[in-house]
Design a protein around this motif. Structure first.
Motif, PDB file in Angstrom:
ATOM      1  N   LYS A   1       0.828  -1.206   0.000  1.00 39.13           N
ATOM      2  CA  LYS A   1       0.000   0.000   0.000  1.00 39.13           C
ATOM      3  C   LYS A   1       0.862   1.256   0.000  1.00 39.13           C
ATOM      4  O   LYS A   1       1.948   1.272   0.566  1.00 39.13           O
ATOM      5  CB  LYS A   1      -0.916   0.009   1.230  1.00 39.13           C
ATOM      6  CG  LYS A   1      -1.877  -1.176   1.293  1.00 39.13           C
ATOM      7  CD  LYS A   1      -2.800  -1.074   2.494  1.00 39.13           C
ATOM      8  CE  LYS A   1      -3.734  -2.276   2.571  1.00 39.13           C
ATOM      9  NZ  LYS A   1      -4.664  -2.291   1.429  1.00 39.13           N
ATOM     10  N   ASN A   2       0.357   2.311  -0.635  1.00 40.00           N
ATOM     11  CA  ASN A   2       1.078   3.577  -0.612  1.00 40.00           C
ATOM     12  C   ASN A   2       0.683   4.369   0.631  1.00 40.00           C
ATOM     13  O   ASN A   2      -0.179   3.951   1.420  1.00 40.00           O
ATOM     14  CB  ASN A   2       0.831   4.389  -1.888  1.00 40.00           C
ATOM     15  CG  ASN A   2      -0.647   4.712  -2.091  1.00 40.00           C
ATOM     16  OD1 ASN A   2      -1.392   4.935  -1.137  1.00 40.00           O
ATOM     17  ND2 ASN A   2      -1.075   4.735  -3.345  1.00 40.00           N
ATOM     18  N   GLU A   3       1.309   5.509   0.812  1.00 35.84           N
ATOM     19  CA  GLU A   3       1.087   6.288   2.027  1.00 35.84           C
ATOM     20  C   GLU A   3      -0.355   6.716   2.183  1.00 35.84           C
ATOM     21  O   GLU A   3      -0.920   6.657   3.281  1.00 35.84           O
ATOM     22  CB  GLU A   3       2.014   7.510   2.011  1.00 35.84           C
ATOM     23  CG  GLU A   3       1.982   8.316   3.290  1.00 35.84           C
ATOM     24  CD  GLU A   3       2.988   9.468   3.280  1.00 35.84           C
ATOM     25  OE1 GLU A   3       2.575  10.607   3.599  1.00 35.84           O
ATOM     26  OE2 GLU A   3       4.168   9.221   2.941  1.00 35.84           O
ATOM     27  N   GLU A   4      -0.993   7.131   1.099  1.00 35.70           N
ATOM     28  CA  GLU A   4      -2.382   7.591   1.169  1.00 35.70           C
ATOM     29  C   GLU A   4      -3.323   6.450   1.547  1.00 35.70           C
ATOM     30  O   GLU A   4      -4.265   6.632   2.337  1.00 35.70           O
ATOM     31  CB  GLU A   4      -2.799   8.193  -0.175  1.00 35.70           C
ATOM     32  CG  GLU A   4      -3.997   9.119  -0.090  1.00 35.70           C
ATOM     33  CD  GLU A   4      -3.764  10.294   0.859  1.00 35.70           C
ATOM     34  OE1 GLU A   4      -4.739  10.664   1.553  1.00 35.70           O
ATOM     35  OE2 GLU A   4      -2.642  10.826   0.903  1.00 35.70           O
ATOM     36  N   ASP A   5      -3.067   5.268   1.008  1.00 34.09           N
ATOM     37  CA  ASP A   5      -3.883   4.096   1.367  1.00 34.09           C
ATOM     38  C   ASP A   5      -3.777   3.799   2.852  1.00 34.09           C
ATOM     39  O   ASP A   5      -4.757   3.455   3.513  1.00 34.09           O
ATOM     40  CB  ASP A   5      -3.441   2.876   0.554  1.00 34.09           C
ATOM     41  CG  ASP A   5      -3.783   2.985  -0.917  1.00 34.09           C
ATOM     42  OD1 ASP A   5      -4.699   3.758  -1.245  1.00 34.09           O
ATOM     43  OD2 ASP A   5      -3.112   2.316  -1.736  1.00 34.09           O
TER      44      ASP A   5
END
Length: 922
Positions: free
Chosen positions: A252-256
């Motif tokens: 997952k990326n930071e926003e997720d």
């Protein structure tokens, strides 16, 4: 430190004379003479090393000796480099008769003579400037027998000394437990104080209190420090709050991650601890990342530790920071005594004579009330004789005019460093390479120490075992902290206090032993002659690594995942002396040039977690490699080059492609074709020094696995059924195994014919993934098994595995996962699992009824139930398991969700005594 350098050089010269005598020609006599000179000079170094901090002449003399040892070592390594390269080209005889060889030998002889000339000058200076009149005393004996005390702790927690914090703990706990006020958006309690006061220790004690844990649905501890990435902090918090795995979160990326955490916090009341926040801007960033919506903040409580009062006031202007003070004389002496007598089992040994108590009180008082200084000084004296003469020398050997401010305890810390035996000083300084608040894997650290040459062979003991004892002694002396321990008692992860890390960096930089790239005061031009370089995260980027300024480099360790390709690609050209190359998780690394095969002195190569797809054939030239980690890369098959690396001690390989169904099918076909076409499997028995082996299953299993009798840890995953007989026969002969993982992860219908482990007395951890015909007989388990994990075993109701497993006398951790048990009812009868501390039931899809009889689990601390969707209720017997500290339940919403609700759920009475109850239903 200089003594350690010269000792290592003496050992290297001895190996050169013994193993490469044919290549020395006319310089053999010079090498012998150099060896003898160094032994003489080394006899003076131990006492000189102790005096260098207080005597400028001595400091200069020791530095000259150290630089000479480093230069001599480089000369020998470069000469050996020539020999190894000729040997690899199979032209040794032709080379020895060539002009090039004569020129190389002549050059080497001149360099040796130059070293001998410098030794003469240094020796003359010792007499000329009165250095040889240094006093020798008791401290020079060093108590080298300290390592005879092999202490293996049973507890898995970090040892924490708390004295004088009782009232502080109560006040902070009360603050955190209070109900939210309607007009407040967020309640933040901050602990502020200088380094070494015990802020983290105090916060941990509050965090671990059962009444605090019961106030919240879940809790998370987040280490911040000066170097951090929001994504890493978010992942760590989510893993604790929601029990998500590292593999899940990496995708997952930071926003997720922010959204995932936000959705979780909307419905729950949580405690978040942010340890070691340095700047106001950091707090603003953290608050926005973790609690972006105002309506989420009312339910949450936050505990912050910081050294900066301005930061503490900024976190919550409405609550005064909790300012931690220094200890008084009484508390100081109590903490000091606790450390001095930490290993005395008998009460009569835990007392002072009147004279000794007076000296002890004086020593404790002069630490200025700073807990870190007291703990370190007490740890130092715990290794010494408790006599007036010995303790008075400690009083005399330190400058007690302590400075004001954060540097107050540096004299005490420096004393503890200089008192370390010479074999521990290099090991301690190595911690300076790591970022602040970094949790260090002891397994990886030990392999690095061995590769660096810090560990010398000691009798029949492996260097890894010796290194583990070194680490334990550093912990005993309170120079290092054990962050966590394995069930068997060894250190799993360790940490170093910020002030001690500062000391390690300062001392190491004096001798040009290490430099950290990524700090504000470091530039490419300042790196000349440093032997070790660590790359820390740096938002401003860095200049490319260049051999023109770093040709002396022995080690390169990267802690910055975002390192760009142009910043590290120069490592493969011109760095002939490189022994350690650690590029773990460097995302830009997808290809290795053929030049890496020229680093023939390399002993440690870590490429774990990179995007590497293949390795060049030239890597087979790395004949000195001891550790090779290719785990979690994109390489499809076991590289054949590794079978040529006969010095390997630790080999790990796994491919990310193995998780793809398509690739799994291709691997099956390739494996079958390979077995039918290849008459001679790779000879794994060429790697006779292997201690750790992690590989996917293939024909190498038939190539002499049974001959690897030094193996301590074996992990194989894949199509095990193709090699059942060879694998079974081999495991039976590997009597030194401590850890065994067998993952038949493609084989739904595969039955593993259980091997009898009755003679594997060292085997303490066993992980089996694949069908079992039935639960093995009790006598077929390892006699001292501590940890057992079964997955996809498909044991039937009639097997009742718990009836057998409860009788394992030393079992501390039991995990049954992914249909390990297919029955509907599991019975844990009274009197069973005498030492079990951790029980994990994971994805047992048929389980409906779990029974815990009174008297079962007398030592259970952690119970985790994940994905058991048909479980109707928690067992009544849990209310009798008074030792339980944690209950973790995670599942798709089922009947349990309502039953475990605090105060209102039908099962709450059974579990309300448990300090930490964490539930997550989705």
């Amino acid at each position: 430190m200089a003594e350690r350098s010269v000792s290592f050089l003496i050992a290297k010269l001895g190996s050169l004379l013994l193993e490469e005598a044919n290549f020395l020609g006319g310089v053999k006599t010079q090498i012998l003479s150099l060896h003898d000179e160094l032994e003489w000079i080394n006899s003076f170094l131990r006492d000189a090393d102790e005096k260098r901090r207080s005597n400028r002449r001595v400091n200069l003399w020791v530095s000259q000796v150290k630089n000479l040892a480093f230069d001599a070592e480089d000369i020998i390594d470069l000469y050996m480099l020539q020999i190894v390269r000729q040997r690899q080209r199979n032209i040794v005889k032709r080379f020895m008769g060539s002009r090039k060889y004569l020129f190389t030998l002549h050059k080497f002889g001149n360099q040796v003579e130059d070293i001998k000339r410098r030794i003469g000058e240094i020796s003359a200076n010792r007499s000329k400037y009165g250095i040889e009149t240094l006093e020798t005393g008791e401290t020079s004996t060093r108590l080298d027998d300290c390592l005879g005390r092999k202490r293996r702790r049973d507890n898995m927690e970090e040892e924490v000394d708390v004295v004088g914090f009782e009232k502080d703990i109560e006040k902070l706990a009360t603050l955190l437990k209070q109900e939210e006020e309607s007009d407040r958006q967020l309640l933040v309690v901050s602990i502020v104080g200088m380094g070494g006061l015990g802020k983290t220790t105090l916060a941990k004690k509050v965090y671990d209190r059962s009444d605090v844990k019961n106030t919240f649905n879940s809790c998370a501890w987040i280490y911040v420090s000066q170097e951090y990435r929001i994504k890493d902090l978010l992942s760590g918090a989510i893993a604790q709050l929601m029990m998500r795995t590292k593999e899940e979160l990496e995708k997952k990326n930071e926003e997720d991650l922010k959204n995932l955490l936000s959705n979780y916090l909307k419905e729950r009341r949580c405690l978040l601890v942010f340890d070691d926040v340095w700047r106001k801007e950091d707090w603003d960033t953290l608050k926005l990342a973790f609690l972006p919506h105002r309506d989420e903040r009312k339910q949450q409580r936050v505990l912050v530790t910081t050294r900066i009062m301005e930061v503490a006031k900024h976190t919550d202007p409405l609550i005064a920071p909790y300012e931690l003070g220094l200890l008084g004389d009484k508390e100081s002496f109590e903490l000091f005594s606790k450390k001095v007598f930490q290993y005395q089992a008998r009460i009569e040994e835990r007392s002072y004579s009147k004279d000794l108590e007076d000296v002890g009180r004086k020593l404790a008082a002069r630490c200025g009330g700073l807990p870190l200084a007291i703990v370190v000084l007490g740890g130092l004296l715990s290794t010494k004789e408790r006599t007036l003469g010995v303790w008075n020398k400690v009083v005399e050997s330190v400058n007690w005019q302590l400075n004001e401010g954060p540097q107050q305890c540096m004299d005490v810390l420096a004393l503890s460093y200089t008192d370390l035996p010479y074999y521990l000083q290099s090991c301690f300084l190595y911690f300076g390479l790591y970022p602040e608040d970094y949790e260090i894997s002891s397994k990886k650290l030990i392999r690095l120490w061995v590769a660096e040459g810090f560990i010398l062979q000691r009798g029949e003991e492996t260097m890894e075992d010796t290194a583990e004892e070194y680490l334990e002694e550093l912990i005993d002396r309170s120079m290092i902290q054990a962050a966590s321990r394995r069930p068997v008692g060894g250190v799993e992860k360790c940490r170093i206090h910020d002030l001690l890390r500062d000391l390690a960096v300062s001392e190491a930089k004096k001798d040009k032993l290490l430099e950290i790239y990524g700090t504000s005061n470091c530039s490419a031009s300042s790196l000349s002659r440093f032997r070790r370089l660590a790359i820390h995260p740096n938002n401003n980027g860095m200049h490319p690594v260049s051999s023109s300024t770093l040709h002396h480099l022995h080690s390169f360790l990267c802690f910055s995942f975002d390192l760009q390709k142009n910043e590290w690609k120069g490592l493969y050209v011109g760095f002939n002396l490189l022994r350690v190359l650690d590029l773990e998780n460097v995302k830009s690394l997808d290809k290795l040039p053929k030049e890496i095969g020229g680093l023939v002195l390399l002993r440690y190569l870590n490429l774990r977690g990179t995007k590497l797809r293949r390795i060049p054939h030239s890597m087979g030239n790395l004949c000195n490699l001891q550790t090779l980690d290719l785990s979690d890369t994109y390489i499809r098959h076991i590289p054949k080059e590794i079978w040529r690396m006969q010095q390997l001690r630790h080999l790990s390989f796994s491919s990310r492609y193995l998780s793809s169904n398509l690739v799994e099918c291709i691997e099956k076909v390739v494996t079958k074709i390979g077995r039918s076409c290849c008459r001679r499997p790779p000879r794994v028995d060429n790697l006779k020094d292997l201690q750790t082996l992690h590989l996917p299953a293939s024909s190498w299993i038939e190539g002499g696995l049974n001959k690897l009798t030094n193996l301590r840890e074996l992990q194989i995953e894949g199509k095990l059924s193709l090699y059942t007989r060879a694998l079974t026969d081999s495991i039976d002969k590997l009597k030194k195994l401590k850890v065994l993982h067998l993952w038949g992860k493609y084989e739904i219908e595969y039955y593993w014919p259980f091997v009898s482990f009755s003679h594997h007395v060292d085997l303490y951890k066993l992980v089996l993934y694949g069908r079992l015909e039935k639960i093995p007989a009790l006598e077929d388990f390892p006699p001292y098994l501590i940890e057992l994990r079964l997955n996809r075993s498909h044991l039937k109701q009639d097997d009742q595995p718990m009836a057998t497993l409860k009788k394992l006398p030393n079992l501390k951790i039991l995990a049954l996962g992914w249909d390990a048990f297919e029955g509907k009812e599991m019975i844990c009868s009274g009197g069973g699992f005498a030492k079990l501390q951790n029980l994990n039931l994971h994805e047992l899809s048929n389980l409906e009824d779990l029974k815990v009889e009174q008297g079962a689990f007398p030592c259970l601390k952690v119970l985790s139930i994940h994905g058991c969707e048909n479980l109707k209720m928690l067992p009544d017997g849990l209310q009798h398991v008074t030792t339980l500290q944690e209950l973790n339940i995670r599942s798709i919403g089922n009947a349990l969700e309502a039953r475990v609700q605090k105060d209102t759920g039908e099962d709450w009475e059974k579990i309300k005594h448990i300090p930490s109850v964490t539930t997550f239903f989705y």
